[in-house]
Design an enzyme around this catalytic site. Structure first.
Site, PDB file in Angstrom:
ATOM      1  N   HIS A  78       0.857  -1.182   0.000  1.00  0.00           N
ATOM      2  CA  HIS A  78       0.000   0.000   0.000  1.00  0.00           C
ATOM      3  C   HIS A  78       0.890   1.228   0.000  1.00  0.00           C
ATOM      4  O   HIS A  78       1.896   1.279   0.707  1.00  0.00           O
ATOM      5  CB  HIS A  78      -0.877  -0.017   1.263  1.00  0.00           C
ATOM      6  CG  HIS A  78      -1.848   1.116   1.321  1.00  0.00           C
ATOM      7  ND1 HIS A  78      -3.093   1.059   0.745  1.00  0.00           N
ATOM      8  CD2 HIS A  78      -1.753   2.351   1.891  1.00  0.00           C
ATOM      9  CE1 HIS A  78      -3.723   2.207   0.950  1.00  0.00           C
ATOM     10  NE2 HIS A  78      -2.932   3.000   1.645  1.00  0.00           N
ATOM     11  N   ASP A 157     -14.731   3.594   6.590  1.00  0.00           N
ATOM     12  CA  ASP A 157     -13.575   4.377   6.138  1.00  0.00           C
ATOM     13  C   ASP A 157     -13.961   5.294   4.975  1.00  0.00           C
ATOM     14  O   ASP A 157     -13.495   6.428   4.900  1.00  0.00           O
ATOM     15  CB  ASP A 157     -12.416   3.463   5.720  1.00  0.00           C
ATOM     16  CG  ASP A 157     -11.215   4.290   5.259  1.00  0.00           C
ATOM     17  OD1 ASP A 157     -10.665   5.018   6.107  1.00  0.00           O
ATOM     18  OD2 ASP A 157     -10.864   4.245   4.074  1.00  0.00           O
ATOM     19  N   ARG A 164     -12.967  13.639   6.478  1.00  0.00           N
ATOM     20  CA  ARG A 164     -11.636  14.139   6.865  1.00  0.00           C
ATOM     21  C   ARG A 164     -11.090  15.068   5.798  1.00  0.00           C
ATOM     22  O   ARG A 164     -10.455  16.080   6.093  1.00  0.00           O
ATOM     23  CB  ARG A 164     -10.667  12.958   7.063  1.00  0.00           C
ATOM     24  CG  ARG A 164     -10.870  12.243   8.390  1.00  0.00           C
ATOM     25  CD  ARG A 164     -10.068  10.945   8.438  1.00  0.00           C
ATOM     26  NE  ARG A 164      -8.656  11.133   8.204  1.00  0.00           N
ATOM     27  CZ  ARG A 164      -7.849  10.191   7.681  1.00  0.00           C
ATOM     28  NH1 ARG A 164      -8.317   9.005   7.376  1.00  0.00           N
ATOM     29  NH2 ARG A 164      -6.578  10.439   7.491  1.00  0.00           N
ATOM     30  N   SER A 179      -7.248   3.900   9.098  1.00  0.00           N
ATOM     31  CA  SER A 179      -7.817   3.853   7.750  1.00  0.00           C
ATOM     32  C   SER A 179      -7.078   2.833   6.871  1.00  0.00           C
ATOM     33  O   SER A 179      -7.695   1.973   6.238  1.00  0.00           O
ATOM     34  CB  SER A 179      -7.746   5.263   7.149  1.00  0.00           C
ATOM     35  OG  SER A 179      -7.892   5.244   5.765  1.00  0.00           O
ATOM     36  N   LYS A 183      -8.374  -1.422   6.009  1.00  0.00           N
ATOM     37  CA  LYS A 183      -8.627  -1.871   4.627  1.00  0.00           C
ATOM     38  C   LYS A 183      -7.735  -3.056   4.261  1.00  0.00           C
ATOM     39  O   LYS A 183      -8.168  -4.000   3.604  1.00  0.00           O
ATOM     40  CB  LYS A 183      -8.408  -0.709   3.653  1.00  0.00           C
ATOM     41  CG  LYS A 183      -9.560   0.286   3.683  1.00  0.00           C
ATOM     42  CD  LYS A 183      -9.335   1.450   2.751  1.00  0.00           C
ATOM     43  CE  LYS A 183      -8.223   2.327   3.229  1.00  0.00           C
ATOM     44  NZ  LYS A 183      -8.193   3.670   2.727  1.00  0.00           N
TER      45      LYS A 183
HETATM   46  N1  URA Z   1      -4.390   6.383   2.733  1.00  0.00           N
HETATM   47  C1  URA Z   1      -5.501   5.844   3.292  1.00  0.00           C
HETATM   48  O1  URA Z   1      -6.021   4.834   2.838  1.00  0.00           O
HETATM   49  N2  URA Z   1      -6.022   6.455   4.374  1.00  0.00           N
HETATM   50  C2  URA Z   1      -5.497   7.565   4.918  1.00  0.00           C
HETATM   51  O2  URA Z   1      -6.016   8.058   5.890  1.00  0.00           O
HETATM   52  C3  URA Z   1      -4.351   8.111   4.310  1.00  0.00           C
HETATM   53  C4  URA Z   1      -3.812   7.496   3.217  1.00  0.00           C
END
Ligand code: URA
Length: 404
Positions: A78, A157, A164, A179, A183
């Site tokens: 990620h 999220d 946010r 967050s 995921k």
């Molecule tokens: N990437 C994400 O998935 N969430 C965040 O809060 C910041 C970057």
């Protein structure tokens, strides 16, 4: 009750799991208002959270939707988001070509950072809406899948992230960690590599915050029995030379095809080596030898072609705009800075990215940097080439390049 929870966090007190559940699940059900959630998020931003609160909140996020678990160990990667970040397109086929399956649920870009799904969708015919059955079949047959996040993966999220974005609460380290990790865990990854981007074009601006985020994500991973490794990489300047969807697919293919040897290639080798090391339980050094060989021999490139074809993409039809403008330097000197953020915003104004979630993007437009930081430039030499489909005022673009 809701106001009491906000007040408690405002005063820096610790919230129980029950309180977090009531507040966040209440928001998901529409019983807590946006303004109340915004107030709590701001209080979290300012007062922070304990590790226990973060573990609890991550758990609440994961349980807000469906979770996936496809058979066999999976290694996922990620990136916290950057400009010109096409590393997934390069790394996933390398890792898969070495026998480590990659099943990745990627996102679309928002604001000046791009998204892997948008890049892949610039290939005509490429499908990103695979069903669970299709994912499982493709994983078994070719060992690589990149698809968009399904509607039900961590719905909390999705809601919180949009809020946010418009309430000045994107930069909270506990909220970023929750967050990302919710995921990754919900999508079934067993081993996770996080590329934390740091710099002017990233969410995280300082090294010390990147270190804190890395520690926190590793702790969340450990709590869920997942191996997490983090790398901190620079995002002061765009990654690679192309920014824009079709252009970035072409650049990724050039790296996989051994046509380029630059920072982007070296970064991809490092990231892929970490993933292969995790997937095969071997040292990073040993993994790096295999990764370099996979690129050199064309194995990784063949895997990319196989993957694109399997998901319906036709690379022959990949298009870039034939309307181009070259931006020339007004003076001679050395390029000291090319702001990732300014280039990212420029690419959005050309139509390569979105301002609002619903905006349509133009896959054929973007920017190719003819000069990189550290290069010498002559007066009237080309700094960058814009691929456009609409009128654009190029007056201020030259100023993105700091030349001394
Ligand atoms: N990437 C994400 O998935 N969430 C965040 O809060 C910041 C970057």
């Amino acid at each position: 009750m809701i106001v009491e929870i906000i007040n408690k966090k405002r005063l820096g007190k610790i919230l129980s799991k029950k309180e977090l559940e009531n507040f966040f699940n209440g928001y998901l059900r529409g019983e807590v208002a946006d303004y109340q959630m915004s107030a709590l998020l701001m209080a979290i931003c300012i007062k922070g959270m304990t590790d226990k609160e973060i573990f609890d909140l991550t758990d609440i996020f994961i349980k807000s939707g469906e979770t996936f678990d496809f058979p066999g160990i999976e290694v996922d990667k990620h990136s916290t988001g950057g400009v010109g970040d096409k590393t997934t397109l390069i790394i996933a086929p390398i890792v898969s070509s070495l026998g480590v399956p990659v099943v990745k649920m990627s996102g679309r870009g928002l604001g000046f950072t791009g998204g892997t799904i948008d890049k892949l969708e610039s290939i005509p015919g490429f499908r990103t809406d695979l069903t669970d059955l299709e994912i499982a079949k493709q994983k078994k047959e070719i060992g690589i899948v990149i698809t968009s996040q399904t509607k039900n993966l961590v719905p909390l999220d999705k809601l919180i992230y949009s809020l946010r974005d418009v309430t000045g609460t994107t930069e909270s380290i506990p909220l970023i960690a929750t967050s990302i990790m919710s995921k990754k865990i919900a999508s079934g990854a067993d081993k996770i590599l996080i590329d934390i981007k740091v710099g002017d074009g990233a969410l995280i601006k300082k090294e010390k915050d990147a270190k804190k985020l890395a520690q926190l994500m590793k702790k969340i991973g450990k709590f869920h029995h997942k191996e997490v490794r983090c790398m901190t990489t620079n995002m002061d300047t765009p990654l690679g030379t192309s920014i824009g969807n079709s252009l970035e697919v072409i650049e990724a293919m050039e790296i996989l095809n051994n046509k380029e040897d630059n920072y982007l290639r070296r970064l991809c080798i490092e990231l892929a080596s970490e993933m292969v090391s995790m997937g095969k339980d071997i040292s990073v050094e040993e993994a790096k030898i295999q990764v370099e060989e996979s690129i050199r021999s064309g194995k990784a490139y063949q895997k990319f072609l196989e993957f694109v074809k399997y998901q319906g993409g036709d690379l022959q039809k990949l298009k870039v705009s034939d309307q181009r403008i070259e931006v020339k330097s007004k003076k001679a000197g050395t390029i000291k800075k090319i702001s990732a953020k300014d280039i990212g915003n420029l690419s959005v104004s050309l139509g390569a990215g979105r301002i609002e979630k619903e905006d349509k993007i133009d896959p054929t437009v973007g920017i190719v940097l003819n000069k990189r930081v550290g290069d010498q430039v002559l007066e009237k030499e080309t700094l960058c080439t814009l691929y456009i489909n609409k009128e654009i005022n190029i007056e201020q673009i030259e100023e993105i390049f700091v030349i001394e």
